[in-house]
Design a protein around this motif. Structure first.
Motif, PDB file in Angstrom:
ATOM      1  N   UNK A 289     131.967  41.074 -28.306  1.00  0.00           N
ATOM      2  CA  UNK A 289     132.523  41.314 -29.648  1.00  0.00           C
ATOM      3  C   UNK A 289     132.722  42.803 -29.895  1.00  0.00           C
ATOM      4  N   UNK A 290     131.739  43.623 -29.504  1.00  0.00           N
ATOM      5  CA  UNK A 290     131.836  45.066 -29.741  1.00  0.00           C
ATOM      6  C   UNK A 290     133.012  45.673 -28.980  1.00  0.00           C
ATOM      7  N   UNK A 291     133.144  45.315 -27.705  1.00  0.00           N
ATOM      8  CA  UNK A 291     134.233  45.886 -26.906  1.00  0.00           C
ATOM      9  C   UNK A 291     135.585  45.367 -27.388  1.00  0.00           C
ATOM     10  N   UNK A 292     135.641  44.103 -27.762  1.00  0.00           N
ATOM     11  CA  UNK A 292     136.903  43.544 -28.260  1.00  0.00           C
ATOM     12  C   UNK A 292     137.361  44.267 -29.523  1.00  0.00           C
ATOM     13  N   UNK A 293     136.436  44.591 -30.397  1.00  0.00           N
ATOM     14  CA  UNK A 293     136.798  45.319 -31.617  1.00  0.00           C
ATOM     15  C   UNK A 293     137.409  46.679 -31.295  1.00  0.00           C
ATOM     16  N   UNK A 294     136.936  47.292 -30.230  1.00  0.00           N
ATOM     17  CA  UNK A 294     137.488  48.592 -29.827  1.00  0.00           C
ATOM     18  C   UNK A 294     138.882  48.432 -29.224  1.00  0.00           C
ATOM     19  N   UNK A 295     139.030  47.550 -28.235  1.00  0.00           N
ATOM     20  CA  UNK A 295     140.320  47.449 -27.545  1.00  0.00           C
ATOM     21  C   UNK A 295     141.403  46.891 -28.460  1.00  0.00           C
ATOM     22  N   UNK A 297     141.881  47.889 -31.419  1.00  0.00           N
ATOM     23  CA  UNK A 297     142.362  48.984 -32.239  1.00  0.00           C
ATOM     24  C   UNK A 297     143.699  49.495 -31.708  1.00  0.00           C
ATOM     25  N   UNK A 298     144.513  50.053 -32.573  1.00  0.00           N
ATOM     26  CA  UNK A 298     145.799  50.590 -32.150  1.00  0.00           C
ATOM     27  C   UNK A 298     145.608  51.897 -31.399  1.00  0.00           C
ATOM     28  N   UNK A 299     146.595  52.253 -30.587  1.00  0.00           N
ATOM     29  CA  UNK A 299     146.543  53.496 -29.836  1.00  0.00           C
ATOM     30  C   UNK A 299     145.820  53.348 -28.510  1.00  0.00           C
ATOM     31  N   UNK A 300     145.876  54.397 -27.702  1.00  0.00           N
ATOM     32  CA  UNK A 300     145.246  54.375 -26.380  1.00  0.00           C
ATOM     33  C   UNK A 300     143.742  54.595 -26.505  1.00  0.00           C
ATOM     34  N   UNK A 301     142.980  53.849 -25.690  1.00  0.00           N
ATOM     35  CA  UNK A 301     141.527  53.957 -25.693  1.00  0.00           C
ATOM     36  C   UNK A 301     141.022  53.981 -24.260  1.00  0.00           C
ATOM     37  N   UNK A 302     139.878  54.598 -24.064  1.00  0.00           N
ATOM     38  CA  UNK A 302     139.247  54.582 -22.749  1.00  0.00           C
ATOM     39  C   UNK A 302     137.796  54.165 -22.910  1.00  0.00           C
ATOM     40  N   UNK A 303     137.398  53.130 -22.157  1.00  0.00           N
ATOM     41  CA  UNK A 303     136.024  52.662 -22.129  1.00  0.00           C
ATOM     42  C   UNK A 303     135.333  53.281 -20.920  1.00  0.00           C
ATOM     43  N   UNK A 315     136.448  43.738 -18.353  1.00  0.00           N
ATOM     44  CA  UNK A 315     137.352  44.679 -19.012  1.00  0.00           C
ATOM     45  C   UNK A 315     138.215  45.463 -18.036  1.00  0.00           C
ATOM     46  N   UNK A 316     138.016  45.223 -16.723  1.00  0.00           N
ATOM     47  CA  UNK A 316     138.889  45.817 -15.709  1.00  0.00           C
ATOM     48  C   UNK A 316     140.267  45.151 -15.682  1.00  0.00           C
ATOM     49  N   UNK A 317     140.375  43.970 -16.222  1.00  0.00           N
ATOM     50  CA  UNK A 317     141.575  43.145 -16.096  1.00  0.00           C
ATOM     51  C   UNK A 317     142.844  43.915 -16.458  1.00  0.00           C
ATOM     52  N   UNK A 321     144.351  45.303 -20.118  1.00  0.00           N
ATOM     53  CA  UNK A 321     144.544  46.735 -20.322  1.00  0.00           C
ATOM     54  C   UNK A 321     145.982  47.053 -20.728  1.00  0.00           C
ATOM     55  N   UNK A 322     146.910  46.338 -20.132  1.00  0.00           N
ATOM     56  CA  UNK A 322     148.316  46.556 -20.475  1.00  0.00           C
ATOM     57  C   UNK A 322     148.611  46.071 -21.892  1.00  0.00           C
ATOM     58  N   UNK A 323     148.077  44.913 -22.243  1.00  0.00           N
ATOM     59  CA  UNK A 323     148.349  44.319 -23.557  1.00  0.00           C
ATOM     60  C   UNK A 323     147.750  45.140 -24.685  1.00  0.00           C
ATOM     61  N   UNK A 324     146.516  45.606 -24.486  1.00  0.00           N
ATOM     62  CA  UNK A 324     145.802  46.277 -25.573  1.00  0.00           C
ATOM     63  C   UNK A 324     145.755  47.802 -25.419  1.00  0.00           C
ATOM     64  N   UNK A 325     146.440  48.316 -24.404  1.00  0.00           N
ATOM     65  CA  UNK A 325     146.597  49.764 -24.227  1.00  0.00           C
ATOM     66  C   UNK A 325     145.259  50.492 -24.137  1.00  0.00           C
TER      67      UNK A 325
END
Length: 342
Positions: A289-295, A297-303, A315-317, A321-325
């Protein structure tokens, strides 16, 4: 230079910060992980004298304080200040020579006293605690720390649980996520996970966490310990009443537990990089749930993970990564951790 080392600390936290110039490096250490983490710290410290401008022990849980006993016993390591709320701080007093409290926290307190180390010097020896609003302290070399947690209320709540919390070593979760939120073979539905109702962590020890924004040369990193979302939100709103605050790095509270990262908190921040410190032991952190809330979000993110485990590998998928940037970063082994230059 503003460099953050997320050391491998088992299921805990150990964060080594370096800032300054090539000619003069300053250091801050946040937590010392589990007892076994000291071996990693000692390897990094080496045999030469080592000085920290600040050592922050965010709270008394064993996965944050465990390595501190051996570290504080090392006469080769010195400190300008140590931020740690001991038993007397929690009871609203400046510490005496002896105190009652949890086993490891008492050992840390006695070591500080025996070695005559500086203890909460920036707060006049009193508790590291907020009064009405976030407050800022400046370290040698020019780094500023803006305290966001705890308030006195969070320390007071810890009093009846002081001994019990550390004896249990937080090995029994206070709350449980749905099976979908934890690791497993279920399909990863980011939208559903991100939309799950938020239930805040209520563990007293976590709520007592020292959390702050570290800023140097216009770069900001938010270090949360295991702090509670309502406290962080309240401080952030007081610090910046309108709009989202721009930060460059967020260390997820409580190792990515779902009850410590909410959509409301994420909306208060504009952040491109997220640190997750956990090997997944005991709690299977980070929770989905925590990671999903982050990814989501709009804009580019890095975990950025300090371990590669079965609980964060999904989360390597490439499709996600392409869908949620977003991007991910994993260490090559279990001893490297993660290093981030801001």
């Amino acid at each position: 230079m503003f460099r953050v080392h997320l050391l491998p600390a088992g299921h805990g936290d150990c964060i080594w910060i370096e800032y300054g110039t090539a000619g003069q490096t300053h250091r801050v250490l946040i937590d010392a992980g589990t007892p076994g983490t000291y071996k990693r710290l000692k390897q990094r410290i080496g045999k030469q004298p080592m000085h920290f401008e600040l050592f922050v022990i965010t709270h008394i849980d064993a996965d944050h304080i465990g390595g501190a006993i051996k570290l504080l016993s090392d006469a080769n390591v010195t400190y300008d200040d140590i931020w740690f709320n001991g038993w007397d701080h929690i009871n609203g007093r400046v510490p005496a020579m002896t105190a009652l409290g949890s086993k490891q926290a008492e050992a840390v307190s006695q070591l500080i006293v025996d070695r005559k180390l500086p203890w909460n010097r920036a707060f006049g020896g009193a508790a590291v605690v907020l009064t009405r609003a976030p407050l800022t302290k400046t370290l040698p070399g020019g780094m500023t720390l803006t305290l966001l947690s705890p308030y006195r209320e969070q320390l007071t709540k810890l009093i009846p649980d002081w001994e019990k919390e550390l004896r249990a070593a937080t090995l029994k979760p206070k709350r449980r996520e749905s099976p979908l939120a934890l690791g497993g073979d279920e399909a990863l539905d980011v939208d559903t996970l991100a939309a799950e109702a938020f239930e805040s962590d209520t563990a007293a020890a976590n709520g007592s966490s020292i959390a702050f924004i570290a800023e140097y040369k216009r770069k900001r990193a938010l270090f949360t310990g295991d702090a509670h979302v309502p406290v962080l939100l309240d401080s952030l709103k007081k610090l910046q009443p309108a709009g989202a605050m721009k930060i460059d790095l967020l260390k997820l509270a409580h190792h990515g537990a779902g009850g410590n990262t909410s959509n409301d908190l994420l909306k208060r921040l504009t952040c491109p990089r997220y640190l997750i410190s956990s090997n997944g032991a005991y709690f299977k952190h980070p929770e989905r749930t925590a990671i999903a809330r982050i990814v989501k979000r709009s804009g580019k993110k890095k975990l950025i993970f300090n371990y590669a485990t079965q609980f964060n590998s999904m989360w390597r998928d490439a499709g996600l990564q392409s869908k949620y940037k977003y991007e991910t970063s994993y260490p090559a082994d279990e001893v490297s951790g993660a290093v981030i230059d801001l």
